[in-house]
Design a protein around this motif. Structure first.
Motif, PDB file in Angstrom:
ATOM      1  N   ARG A 162       0.842  -1.210   0.000  1.00  0.00           N
ATOM      2  CA  ARG A 162       0.000   0.000   0.000  1.00  0.00           C
ATOM      3  C   ARG A 162       0.873   1.255   0.000  1.00  0.00           C
ATOM      4  N   VAL A 163       1.989   1.195   0.728  1.00  0.00           N
ATOM      5  CA  VAL A 163       2.926   2.327   0.730  1.00  0.00           C
ATOM      6  C   VAL A 163       3.413   2.588  -0.698  1.00  0.00           C
ATOM      7  N   ALA A 164       3.757   1.508  -1.418  1.00  0.00           N
ATOM      8  CA  ALA A 164       4.256   1.636  -2.795  1.00  0.00           C
ATOM      9  C   ALA A 164       3.219   2.310  -3.689  1.00  0.00           C
ATOM     10  N   GLU A 165       1.961   1.949  -3.517  1.00  0.00           N
ATOM     11  CA  GLU A 165       0.900   2.581  -4.324  1.00  0.00           C
ATOM     12  C   GLU A 165       0.817   4.070  -4.050  1.00  0.00           C
ATOM     13  N   HIS A 166       0.955   4.434  -2.793  1.00  0.00           N
ATOM     14  CA  HIS A 166       0.880   5.861  -2.467  1.00  0.00           C
ATOM     15  C   HIS A 166       2.108   6.625  -2.951  1.00  0.00           C
ATOM     16  N   TYR A 167       3.272   6.020  -2.822  1.00  0.00           N
ATOM     17  CA  TYR A 167       4.477   6.641  -3.380  1.00  0.00           C
ATOM     18  C   TYR A 167       4.240   6.931  -4.870  1.00  0.00           C
ATOM     19  N   HIS A 168       3.671   5.946  -5.540  1.00  0.00           N
ATOM     20  CA  HIS A 168       3.429   6.053  -6.972  1.00  0.00           C
ATOM     21  C   HIS A 168       2.606   7.297  -7.297  1.00  0.00           C
ATOM     22  N   SER A 169       1.607   7.565  -6.500  1.00  0.00           N
ATOM     23  CA  SER A 169       0.717   8.696  -6.763  1.00  0.00           C
ATOM     24  C   SER A 169       1.361  10.046  -6.413  1.00  0.00           C
ATOM     25  N   LEU A 170       2.484  10.019  -5.714  1.00  0.00           N
ATOM     26  CA  LEU A 170       3.125  11.273  -5.286  1.00  0.00           C
ATOM     27  C   LEU A 170       4.167  11.785  -6.282  1.00  0.00           C
ATOM     28  N   ARG A 171       4.550  10.924  -7.235  1.00  0.00           N
ATOM     29  CA  ARG A 171       5.621  11.293  -8.167  1.00  0.00           C
ATOM     30  C   ARG A 171       5.308  12.578  -8.911  1.00  0.00           C
ATOM     31  N   ASP A 172       6.298  13.479  -8.952  1.00  0.00           N
ATOM     32  CA  ASP A 172       6.148  14.709  -9.728  1.00  0.00           C
ATOM     33  C   ASP A 172       7.424  14.951 -10.528  1.00  0.00           C
ATOM     34  N   SER A 173       7.565  16.160 -11.092  1.00  0.00           N
ATOM     35  CA  SER A 173       8.668  16.415 -12.016  1.00  0.00           C
ATOM     36  C   SER A 173      10.043  16.382 -11.348  1.00  0.00           C
ATOM     37  N   THR A 174      10.101  16.507 -10.027  1.00  0.00           N
ATOM     38  CA  THR A 174      11.421  16.464  -9.380  1.00  0.00           C
ATOM     39  C   THR A 174      11.870  15.022  -9.112  1.00  0.00           C
ATOM     40  N   TRP A 175      10.991  14.047  -9.401  1.00  0.00           N
ATOM     41  CA  TRP A 175      11.316  12.655  -9.104  1.00  0.00           C
ATOM     42  C   TRP A 175      12.066  11.984 -10.241  1.00  0.00           C
ATOM     43  N   LYS A 176      13.056  11.172  -9.839  1.00  0.00           N
ATOM     44  CA  LYS A 176      13.708  10.270 -10.774  1.00  0.00           C
ATOM     45  C   LYS A 176      13.579   8.890 -10.166  1.00  0.00           C
ATOM     46  N   VAL A 177      13.202   7.949 -10.978  1.00  0.00           N
ATOM     47  CA  VAL A 177      13.025   6.588 -10.483  1.00  0.00           C
ATOM     48  C   VAL A 177      14.201   5.743 -10.938  1.00  0.00           C
ATOM     49  N   ILE A 178      14.828   5.065  -9.997  1.00  0.00           N
ATOM     50  CA  ILE A 178      15.899   4.125 -10.345  1.00  0.00           C
ATOM     51  C   ILE A 178      15.413   2.720 -10.012  1.00  0.00           C
ATOM     52  N   ASP A 179      15.646   1.798 -10.921  1.00  0.00           N
ATOM     53  CA  ASP A 179      15.264   0.406 -10.700  1.00  0.00           C
ATOM     54  C   ASP A 179      16.196  -0.188  -9.636  1.00  0.00           C
ATOM     55  N   GLY A 180      15.662  -0.314  -8.449  1.00  0.00           N
ATOM     56  CA  GLY A 180      16.462  -0.777  -7.313  1.00  0.00           C
ATOM     57  C   GLY A 180      16.791  -2.252  -7.343  1.00  0.00           C
ATOM     58  N   GLN A 190      24.093   5.348 -11.402  1.00  0.00           N
ATOM     59  CA  GLN A 190      22.976   6.204 -11.829  1.00  0.00           C
ATOM     60  C   GLN A 190      22.721   7.319 -10.819  1.00  0.00           C
ATOM     61  N   LEU A 191      22.822   6.958  -9.558  1.00  0.00           N
ATOM     62  CA  LEU A 191      22.629   7.942  -8.495  1.00  0.00           C
ATOM     63  C   LEU A 191      23.677   9.050  -8.564  1.00  0.00           C
ATOM     64  N   ARG A 192      24.929   8.652  -8.782  1.00  0.00           N
ATOM     65  CA  ARG A 192      26.018   9.630  -8.859  1.00  0.00           C
ATOM     66  C   ARG A 192      25.753  10.664  -9.940  1.00  0.00           C
ATOM     67  N   GLU A 193      25.316  10.153 -11.094  1.00  0.00           N
ATOM     68  CA  GLU A 193      25.095  11.053 -12.225  1.00  0.00           C
ATOM     69  C   GLU A 193      23.960  12.031 -11.938  1.00  0.00           C
ATOM     70  N   LEU A 194      22.859  11.495 -11.405  1.00  0.00           N
ATOM     71  CA  LEU A 194      21.722  12.359 -11.071  1.00  0.00           C
ATOM     72  C   LEU A 194      22.125  13.409 -10.038  1.00  0.00           C
ATOM     73  N   ALA A 195      22.882  12.976  -9.048  1.00  0.00           N
ATOM     74  CA  ALA A 195      23.279  13.888  -7.970  1.00  0.00           C
ATOM     75  C   ALA A 195      24.221  14.972  -8.478  1.00  0.00           C
ATOM     76  N   MET A 196      25.206  14.592  -9.284  1.00  0.00           N
ATOM     77  CA  MET A 196      26.162  15.569  -9.799  1.00  0.00           C
ATOM     78  C   MET A 196      25.459  16.619 -10.663  1.00  0.00           C
ATOM     79  N   ASN A 197      24.545  16.155 -11.528  1.00  0.00           N
ATOM     80  CA  ASN A 197      23.790  17.102 -12.354  1.00  0.00           C
ATOM     81  C   ASN A 197      22.979  18.047 -11.493  1.00  0.00           C
TER      82      ASN A 197
END
Ligand code: DGP
Ligand code: NA
Ligand code: NA
Length: 210
Positions: A162-180, A190-197
């Motif tokens: 249920r937490v995952a479903e709610h996270y899903h509905s919160l995603r906005d333009s500042t979100w980047k999703v990484i396949d964990g 991938q994290l390093r690149e996103l963070a450096m940018n």
């Protein structure tokens, strides 16, 4: 504005994800990478269990106290509020913060209990808005398999779904999703690149509020 380079503000980088999504180890890896680059960076986490509010939260999570759902929701939020001014001064002073969980955890975990999402979001309004939110996407069943859960209150697969479903509905333009579920090194890369940018892009941007 600071004209980029040295003197710009730090970035507010938040990692979100289910319990056992790998967030905490990735936060640690990212922190040492950024520090190794000579970038002023601190690792933060919410809940911050060291404050007096944080100790109440920790007791609740260990099932050693019972609190009404709305009461604990407001305590989690208060725990972020009590760090807001320090957070702001660190960022304005040029320190980047890598934060393990933030307001999205606050909303997703409480909404998963059935609380109204608008009510859940309200106490987060006015906290500092992240420059980047990275969601480590892991299937709830897979997360549960990773060495099991530590026995805290929310560490049950049905609840995490249920937490995952709610996270899903919160995603906005500042979100980047990484396949964990990718290998740890790939996620780290991938994290390093996103963070450096993010760090270079936000130096001249104003801090804003949620
Ligand atoms: P952690 O220390 O990251 O393992 O988080 C402890 C647990 O608390 C975890 O199951 C996620 C949950 N949590 C974190 N932040 C919040 C929040 O703001 N509200 C609620 N309800 N739960 C939260
Ligand atoms: Na946990
Ligand atoms: Na964690």
């Amino acid at each position: 504005a600071n004209g980029g380079g040295k003197g710009g503000r730090g970035a507010l980088i938040v990692l979100e994800g289910l319990d056992r999504s790998g967030k905490s180890s990735q936060c640690a890896r990212l922190l040492s990478f950024l520090q190794g680059k000579g970038c002023a960076t601190e690792g933060w986490r919410f809940p911050d269990r060291d404050t007096s509010v944080g100790k109440m939260i920790s007791t609740y999570l260990a099932n050693e106290s019972q609190l009404d759902d709305r009461t604990i929701h407001l305590l989690f939020s208060a725990n972020r509020w009590e760090k807001r001014s320090l957070m702001e001064s660190k960022l304005l002073g040029g320190t980047t913060l890598v934060v393990d969980r933030y307001s999205y955890s606050g909303v997703a975990f409480s909404a998963a209990k059935g609380l109204d999402i608008g009510w859940c979001k309200a106490p987060e309004v006015g906290l500092l808005a992240p420059d980047l939110v990275i969601y480590l996407d892991v299937q709830p069943e897979k997360a549960a398999e990773r060495g099991g859960y530590g026995g805290e209150r929310y560490e049950r697969v049905e609840f995490q779904k249920r937490v995952a479903e709610h996270y899903h509905s919160l995603r906005d333009s500042t979100w980047k999703v990484i396949d964990g579920s990718l290998p740890m090194e790939t996620v780290e890369e991938q994290l390093r690149e996103l963070a450096m940018n993010c760090i270079s892009e936000c130096q001249d941007k104003q801090l804003t509020n949620l």
